[in-house]
Motif scaffolding. Structure first.
Motif, PDB file in Angstrom:
ATOM      1  N   GLN A 154      -0.081  -4.465 -16.441  1.00  0.00           N
ATOM      2  CA  GLN A 154      -0.071  -5.118 -15.140  1.00  0.00           C
ATOM      3  C   GLN A 154      -1.021  -4.384 -14.200  1.00  0.00           C
ATOM      4  O   GLN A 154      -1.238  -3.183 -14.339  1.00  0.00           O
ATOM      5  N   VAL A 155      -1.548  -5.124 -13.237  1.00  0.00           N
ATOM      6  CA  VAL A 155      -2.409  -4.550 -12.208  1.00  0.00           C
ATOM      7  C   VAL A 155      -1.797  -4.918 -10.867  1.00  0.00           C
ATOM      8  O   VAL A 155      -1.497  -6.089 -10.618  1.00  0.00           O
ATOM      9  N   LEU A 156      -1.568  -3.919 -10.023  1.00  0.00           N
ATOM     10  CA  LEU A 156      -1.070  -4.176  -8.677  1.00  0.00           C
ATOM     11  C   LEU A 156      -2.274  -4.318  -7.765  1.00  0.00           C
ATOM     12  O   LEU A 156      -3.100  -3.407  -7.668  1.00  0.00           O
ATOM     13  N   VAL A 157      -2.379  -5.474  -7.121  1.00  0.00           N
ATOM     14  CA  VAL A 157      -3.525  -5.795  -6.278  1.00  0.00           C
ATOM     15  C   VAL A 157      -3.078  -5.849  -4.824  1.00  0.00           C
ATOM     16  O   VAL A 157      -2.202  -6.645  -4.464  1.00  0.00           O
ATOM     17  N   ARG A 158      -3.669  -4.986  -4.007  1.00  0.00           N
ATOM     18  CA  ARG A 158      -3.390  -4.976  -2.560  1.00  0.00           C
ATOM     19  C   ARG A 158      -4.247  -6.061  -1.931  1.00  0.00           C
ATOM     20  O   ARG A 158      -5.470  -6.027  -2.012  1.00  0.00           O
ATOM     21  N   PRO A 159      -3.600  -7.070  -1.301  1.00  0.00           N
ATOM     22  CA  PRO A 159      -4.368  -8.170  -0.705  1.00  0.00           C
ATOM     23  C   PRO A 159      -5.299  -7.688   0.395  1.00  0.00           C
ATOM     24  O   PRO A 159      -5.036  -6.696   1.062  1.00  0.00           O
ATOM     25  N   LYS A 160      -6.381  -8.433   0.563  1.00  0.00           N
ATOM     26  CA  LYS A 160      -7.359  -8.144   1.611  1.00  0.00           C
ATOM     27  C   LYS A 160      -6.814  -8.688   2.936  1.00  0.00           C
ATOM     28  O   LYS A 160      -6.251  -9.772   2.980  1.00  0.00           O
ATOM     29  N   GLY A 161      -6.983  -7.935   3.985  1.00  0.00           N
ATOM     30  CA  GLY A 161      -6.576  -8.390   5.312  1.00  0.00           C
ATOM     31  C   GLY A 161      -5.548  -7.478   5.940  1.00  0.00           C
ATOM     32  O   GLY A 161      -4.820  -6.756   5.265  1.00  0.00           O
ATOM     33  N   LEU A 162      -5.470  -7.540   7.265  1.00  0.00           N
ATOM     34  CA  LEU A 162      -4.569  -6.664   8.009  1.00  0.00           C
ATOM     35  C   LEU A 162      -3.095  -7.028   7.825  1.00  0.00           C
ATOM     36  O   LEU A 162      -2.243  -6.159   7.744  1.00  0.00           O
ATOM     37  N   ARG A 163      -2.780  -8.291   7.763  1.00  0.00           N
ATOM     38  CA  ARG A 163      -1.389  -8.732   7.687  1.00  0.00           C
ATOM     39  C   ARG A 163      -1.058  -9.297   6.309  1.00  0.00           C
ATOM     40  O   ARG A 163      -0.275 -10.208   6.180  1.00  0.00           O
ATOM     41  N   ALA A 164      -1.638  -8.718   5.300  1.00  0.00           N
ATOM     42  CA  ALA A 164      -1.535  -9.271   3.950  1.00  0.00           C
ATOM     43  C   ALA A 164      -0.239  -8.919   3.226  1.00  0.00           C
ATOM     44  O   ALA A 164       0.127  -9.568   2.271  1.00  0.00           O
ATOM     45  N   GLY A 165       0.470  -7.892   3.655  1.00  0.00           N
ATOM     46  CA  GLY A 165       1.707  -7.514   2.990  1.00  0.00           C
ATOM     47  C   GLY A 165       1.472  -6.621   1.788  1.00  0.00           C
ATOM     48  O   GLY A 165       0.390  -6.077   1.591  1.00  0.00           O
ATOM     49  N   GLY A 166       2.510  -6.506   0.969  1.00  0.00           N
ATOM     50  CA  GLY A 166       2.468  -5.612  -0.180  1.00  0.00           C
ATOM     51  C   GLY A 166       1.641  -6.152  -1.331  1.00  0.00           C
ATOM     52  O   GLY A 166       1.158  -7.280  -1.311  1.00  0.00           O
ATOM     53  N   PRO A 167       1.510  -5.328  -2.367  1.00  0.00           N
ATOM     54  CA  PRO A 167       0.686  -5.716  -3.513  1.00  0.00           C
ATOM     55  C   PRO A 167       1.305  -6.847  -4.322  1.00  0.00           C
ATOM     56  O   PRO A 167       2.511  -7.069  -4.290  1.00  0.00           O
ATOM     57  N   ARG A 168       0.450  -7.546  -5.046  1.00  0.00           N
ATOM     58  CA  ARG A 168       0.869  -8.594  -5.977  1.00  0.00           C
ATOM     59  C   ARG A 168       0.610  -8.067  -7.382  1.00  0.00           C
ATOM     60  O   ARG A 168      -0.340  -7.340  -7.611  1.00  0.00           O
ATOM     61  N   SER A 169       1.466  -8.452  -8.315  1.00  0.00           N
ATOM     62  CA  SER A 169       1.330  -8.011  -9.695  1.00  0.00           C
ATOM     63  C   SER A 169       0.654  -9.093 -10.523  1.00  0.00           C
ATOM     64  O   SER A 169       1.110 -10.238 -10.558  1.00  0.00           O
ATOM     65  N   LEU A 170      -0.452  -8.722 -11.174  1.00  0.00           N
ATOM     66  CA  LEU A 170      -1.175  -9.638 -12.047  1.00  0.00           C
ATOM     67  C   LEU A 170      -1.190  -9.080 -13.464  1.00  0.00           C
ATOM     68  O   LEU A 170      -1.329  -7.877 -13.659  1.00  0.00           O
TER      69      LEU A 170
END
Length: 108
Positions: free
Chosen positions: A60-76
């Protein structure tokens, strides 16, 4: 001729999906910080962490979304990603990625 074959082999490895490259656990960290590009060439975020499976291979790869208010990472899933130059390509639109739930990864 062997240099030519080595070059061809290296180029072929770069064009394979990330999972097919059989990265060693030590190599997985090399993908941290790399951009993840979605459909349409939009940057979804950056790799925050690579999670290894029970066999020691990246799973799995944890991806930190781009942007100031993007929230936590998503798992791909690593199987869904492809290495393209210095980035990873995901088969998602920005809207699909943003709709994914943020996760709170366990600390090792």
């Amino acid at each position: 001729m062997s240099k030519f074959k080595s070059l061809i082999a290296a180029l072929l490895l770069l064009s394979l999906p990330l999972a097919a490259q059989a990265l060693a656990p030590g190599d997985a960290a090399a993908f941290e910080g790399k951009p993840v590009i979605g459909q349409g060439g939009v940057v979804l975020g950056h790799v925050e962490r690579v999670i290894l499976g029970a066999d020691g291979a990246p799973a799995q790869v944890l991806v930190r979304p781009k942007g100031l208010r993007a929230g936590g990472p998503r798992s791909l899933s690593v199987k869904a990603l492809k290495v393209e130059g210095g980035s990873l390509s995901a088969p998602l639109t920005k809207a699909e990625f943003d709709a994914m739930p943020a996760i709170e990864p366990a600390r090792e």
